[in-house]
Design a protein around this motif. Structure first.
Motif, short mmCIF file in Angstrom:
data_model
loop_
_atom_site.label_atom_id
_atom_site.label_comp_id
_atom_site.label_asym_id
_atom_site.label_seq_id
_atom_site.Cartn_x
_atom_site.Cartn_y
_atom_site.Cartn_z
N ASP A 60 -8.25 1.61 5.52
CA ASP A 60 -7.04 1.92 4.75
C ASP A 60 -6.62 0.72 3.90
N VAL A 92 0.82 3.09 2.05
CA VAL A 92 0.11 1.97 2.68
C VAL A 92 0.55 0.64 2.07
N GLY A 112 -2.20 10.97 6.72
CA GLY A 112 -2.64 10.20 7.87
C GLY A 112 -3.44 8.98 7.47
N TRP A 113 -4.56 8.76 8.19
CA TRP A 113 -5.37 7.56 8.00
C TRP A 113 -6.83 7.93 7.82
N TYR A 123 -0.43 8.27 -0.90
CA TYR A 123 -1.05 7.48 0.17
C TYR A 123 -1.05 6.00 -0.20
N ARG A 136 3.54 -1.63 3.42
CA ARG A 136 3.49 -2.39 4.67
C ARG A 136 3.98 -3.82 4.45
N GLU A 150 -6.28 7.61 14.36
CA GLU A 150 -4.84 7.89 14.33
C GLU A 150 -4.00 6.72 13.86
N GLY A 151 -4.63 5.65 13.39
CA GLY A 151 -3.85 4.50 12.98
C GLY A 151 -4.45 3.78 11.79
N PHE A 152 -3.69 2.84 11.27
CA PHE A 152 -4.08 2.01 10.13
C PHE A 152 -5.26 1.13 10.52
N THR A 153 -6.30 1.11 9.68
CA THR A 153 -7.47 0.27 9.91
C THR A 153 -7.83 -0.50 8.64
#
Length: 209
Positions: free
Chosen positions: A161, A189, A150-151, A185, A192, A155-158
């Motif tokens: 990360d 990431v 996960g992150w 991980y 992207r 619940e999302g990419f920040t």
């Protein structure tokens, strides 16, 4: 117009990556650190130590990569984009940003300084094993709170990360061992598209005109 002063494979990539994630228009200005441009009077007016990155946004000039990324996300990001909407979650992002900079990155930068960044007479090779130990200790602390699934926050990419993946990539370049979960991980990431665009922008900016 936003201008990013940077150098490939440095901390400026974090800022370029943030700009690309936010879909912002910007000028990428290559600072030729090898020729001494960073120590020129003009550039020292932007950064007191002649380093990159530096961001100019209108009348605002900022240095320090995490501060720049935080500013861009706060000013230009849609709600929940790179920074969570809730103040408690944004505080957790800041917590990780400070941990990454002070605990994970610091021993990696110590290694870089004593391998190539410092003048030869200032390098102390004897500190390298201690720096490697410090990094592994910080990595173990990270792993106690984050297993790579996960992150880092929510619940999302920040931004947390983004900075962690960039720092772990530095670790791989310095031949540091990563646990398999964190290695996976980092790869996830780093896949992207915004990162690939950022790398290309810095590469093109560095080409001779």
């Amino acid at each position: 117009m936003i201008t990013l002063y940077g150098f490939p494979n440095s901390r400026s990539l974090r800022v370029a990556w943030t700009l690309e994630e936010l879909g912002l228009e910007y000028v990428s200005h290559h600072v030729d650190l090898g020729s001494g441009e960073g120590q020129s009077e003009a550039f020292l007016a932007r950064h007191p130590d002649g380093k990159v990155p530096v961001l100019e946004d209108g009348e605002l000039t900022l240095f320090e990569s995490a501060a720049i990324c935080r500013y861009l996300a706060e000013r230009y990001g849609e709600p929940g984009a790179l920074l969570p909407a809730a103040i408690e979650e944004r505080a957790r992002v800041d917590q990780w940003l400070f941990f990454i900079i002070s605990e994970l990155e610091q021993p990696l930068w110590t290694q870089a300084k004593h391998k190539f960044a410092l003048p030869g007479e200032q390098r102390v090779p004897a500190v390298l094993p201690t720096a490697a130990w410090e990094f592994q200790r910080a990595l173990a602390a990270l792993a106690r709170r984050f297993d790579g699934e996960g992150w880092l926050v929510g619940e999302g990419f920040t931004l947390a990360d983004l900075l962690l993946a960039h720092t772990l990539t530095w670790a791989v370049q310095f031949k540091m061992r990563l646990p398999p979960t964190l290695a996976a991980y980092r790869e996830r990431v780093s896949a992207r598209p915004a990162l690939a665009r950022a790398v290309e922008r810095e590469r093109v900016a560095a080409e001779p005109s």
